[in-house]
Design a protein around this motif. Sequence first.
Motif, PDB file in Angstrom:
ATOM      1  N   LEU A 101      29.608   5.858 -23.316  1.00 29.34           N
ATOM      2  CA  LEU A 101      28.577   6.675 -22.674  1.00 29.34           C
ATOM      3  C   LEU A 101      27.307   5.868 -22.426  1.00 29.34           C
ATOM      4  O   LEU A 101      26.654   6.024 -21.387  1.00 29.34           O
ATOM      5  N   SER A 105      25.796   5.120 -18.784  1.00 25.53           N
ATOM      6  CA  SER A 105      24.524   5.751 -18.427  1.00 25.53           C
ATOM      7  C   SER A 105      23.385   4.764 -18.227  1.00 25.53           C
ATOM      8  O   SER A 105      22.245   5.184 -18.028  1.00 25.53           O
ATOM      9  N   VAL A 112      21.857   7.832 -23.598  1.00 24.18           N
ATOM     10  CA  VAL A 112      22.805   8.898 -23.938  1.00 24.18           C
ATOM     11  C   VAL A 112      22.030  10.113 -24.404  1.00 24.18           C
ATOM     12  O   VAL A 112      21.429  10.107 -25.486  1.00 24.18           O
ATOM     13  N   ARG A 113      22.051  11.168 -23.609  1.00 26.38           N
ATOM     14  CA  ARG A 113      21.377  12.392 -23.987  1.00 26.38           C
ATOM     15  C   ARG A 113      22.208  13.154 -25.018  1.00 26.38           C
ATOM     16  O   ARG A 113      23.411  12.951 -25.155  1.00 26.38           O
ATOM     17  N   VAL A 115      23.192  16.409 -25.332  1.00 23.31           N
ATOM     18  CA  VAL A 115      24.226  17.358 -24.930  1.00 23.31           C
ATOM     19  C   VAL A 115      25.522  16.653 -24.510  1.00 23.31           C
ATOM     20  O   VAL A 115      26.605  17.003 -25.000  1.00 23.31           O
ATOM     21  N   PRO A 116      25.484  15.640 -23.633  1.00 20.39           N
ATOM     22  CA  PRO A 116      26.749  14.950 -23.327  1.00 20.39           C
ATOM     23  C   PRO A 116      27.342  14.210 -24.524  1.00 20.39           C
ATOM     24  O   PRO A 116      28.557  14.099 -24.637  1.00 20.39           O
ATOM     25  N   PHE A 119      29.144  16.867 -26.437  1.00 22.59           N
ATOM     26  CA  PHE A 119      30.291  17.358 -25.676  1.00 22.59           C
ATOM     27  C   PHE A 119      31.460  16.379 -25.737  1.00 22.59           C
ATOM     28  O   PHE A 119      32.588  16.757 -26.071  1.00 22.59           O
ATOM     29  N   PHE A 120      31.225  15.117 -25.411  1.00 21.70           N
ATOM     30  CA  PHE A 120      32.330  14.162 -25.350  1.00 21.70           C
ATOM     31  C   PHE A 120      32.827  13.789 -26.745  1.00 21.70           C
ATOM     32  O   PHE A 120      34.021  13.507 -26.922  1.00 21.70           O
ATOM     33  N   VAL A 455      32.257  24.132 -19.406  1.00 15.25           N
ATOM     34  CA  VAL A 455      32.373  23.191 -18.294  1.00 15.25           C
ATOM     35  C   VAL A 455      32.205  23.916 -16.969  1.00 15.25           C
ATOM     36  O   VAL A 455      31.732  23.332 -15.980  1.00 15.25           O
ATOM     37  N   LEU A 458      28.836  23.569 -15.799  1.00 19.13           N
ATOM     38  CA  LEU A 458      28.590  22.258 -15.195  1.00 19.13           C
ATOM     39  C   LEU A 458      29.027  22.229 -13.735  1.00 19.13           C
ATOM     40  O   LEU A 458      28.456  21.497 -12.925  1.00 19.13           O
ATOM     41  N   PHE A 543      24.126  17.761 -17.241  1.00 23.81           N
ATOM     42  CA  PHE A 543      23.971  16.695 -18.215  1.00 23.81           C
ATOM     43  C   PHE A 543      22.780  15.802 -17.861  1.00 23.81           C
ATOM     44  O   PHE A 543      22.444  14.922 -18.617  1.00 23.81           O
TER      45      PHE A 543
END
Length: 543
Positions: A101, A105, A112-113, A115-116, A119-120, A455, A458, A543
């Motif tokens: 990530l 990014s 890398v925020r 929330v993502p 999530f991942f 998702v 999103l 995201f």
Amino acid sequence: MSVPEAPAAPEARASRAPRAVYAVLVALYVLLFPYHPGLRSPNELCRLWQTRALVEYGTLDINRALKDFGYVGDLSVKDGKYYPSKAPLLSFAAVPVYAVLRAWSGGFLYAVREVPLVFFSRLILTVLPTLLLLWLVRRFLGTYLSPGVADAVTVTYGLGSLAFSYSLLFMSHQTTAVLLFGGFYALWRLARGEWRERGYLVAGACAGATVAAEYTGALGVLGLVLYAVLSVLWREEPPRARWVRLGRGAGLALVGALPFVVGLMLYHQAAFGHPLESGYKHLNDAAYQPWHLGGFLGIRYPDPRAFALSFFSPLRGLFALSPFLLLALPGVAVLRREARARREMRAHLWLVVALLAGYTYFTSAFSYDSWGWTTGPRHLTGLVPFLLLPAGLLLERLRTSGHPALLGAAAALCTASIAFTGVATFVNYVPDDVSNVVLGLAVPLLRAGYLPPSVLNLLGIPNPVAGVLLLALLLGLAGWVFVRLGLHGTERPGATPLIAGLAMLALLLGLQTATVKHHSGDQGAVRFLEKVWLVPPGRTLGF
């Protein structure tokens, strides 16, 4: 009447459930994302902050991560350095996820925020392993149960138990269940003569990884050791051959477990100054320390309050949220009868009894209040998959012995489990002062349009539309399970299973209604979660 004899190999009983059913189950796992950054989920973020520290600074301690990314809870402190209080496996396992990530990014410190990252990390390290577990569960159950019952029990486990809740959280409880059942599956195939002896390496690796993921997973590992020993000693071969096999198996299992055990001890040495000293001896929050004092690591004599609330509390009782697991209790008697006739079932009987007794003692002897802000009694998550065969054997017996009313009631327990646990998982962060997680918290939030982030958000579909679609899929599978168990595969079921099932559902809903108080605790929890909800009504997610 006995259940059908097992075939030579589990491959002979491949899943024959409608593919659409499993596709919907997978979709619910992959699409749902119950997470709210405003809660600062300590159990999850303390692990991910260590992941950040490992990648960004090359350190085990998270002092700089706390400074750069914000304070989180569930910490231990030693010599001024802060660490997660949890076992470290998930923190290390998330390093490749974070590194990818970060590179994707932009490769800078704040790329890398949160929330993502959550999530991942969940998707790859807790969701996908559970989907693999469900496949293994279906193959195992399909060896002893008819396809209809095996499918229904698998779906009920997937959506109507703690497996669903903790797959959608970056915590170690469902990881423990995956590893324990993975180790058991290897031992089971070995006991049936379907794997070569190097399968003990897999069992050992799963056992070692279990302890590295969650310290209390050692309780389940002891059950696996018992199963492994009994399944070898009860083989139909000369005594000398059994002892030789047992010695070789123990050696291979030790080799498989060694990297994880040694790694865990090295981590303890580096962080806390001793290979056998965990972060629970150095908790940063003094309020949590009494939970781990006295007895053995906080495990004392059983407390009737802890027992009753862990299993029957309308807030997070195991049987209150997953009433289908009640079927496992009389199911043990059915398993015992099967064990008399089939040698391979004897070791499994002892495994189920040992795990049920051990986990019951643990949850009754540890502080119930430490389960806080979770769906269900989280440390019982590793027990649940081992209750599925007894529950399934009882369902099979009811289908073949001419008790349509009992079968309908049992099918309703499965349907209610999916409904209760499913809507609770849509929230998945449960304040301690709520009276009833379903009617006191989840339903009021759903009625107000606060459905889980997903998702679909999103993709531009706002709540509540996206959440209602997922809720419809969940309830649709709950109905499918009832039809599959109560109305299909039985001769002339008539209206009796349906009437009995509706009566059972009415009884369970009545119990839910009788235990909800709608008091200030319920109302305050609903208002608080509305304030921190990631995707409130009319909003989408980015995201």
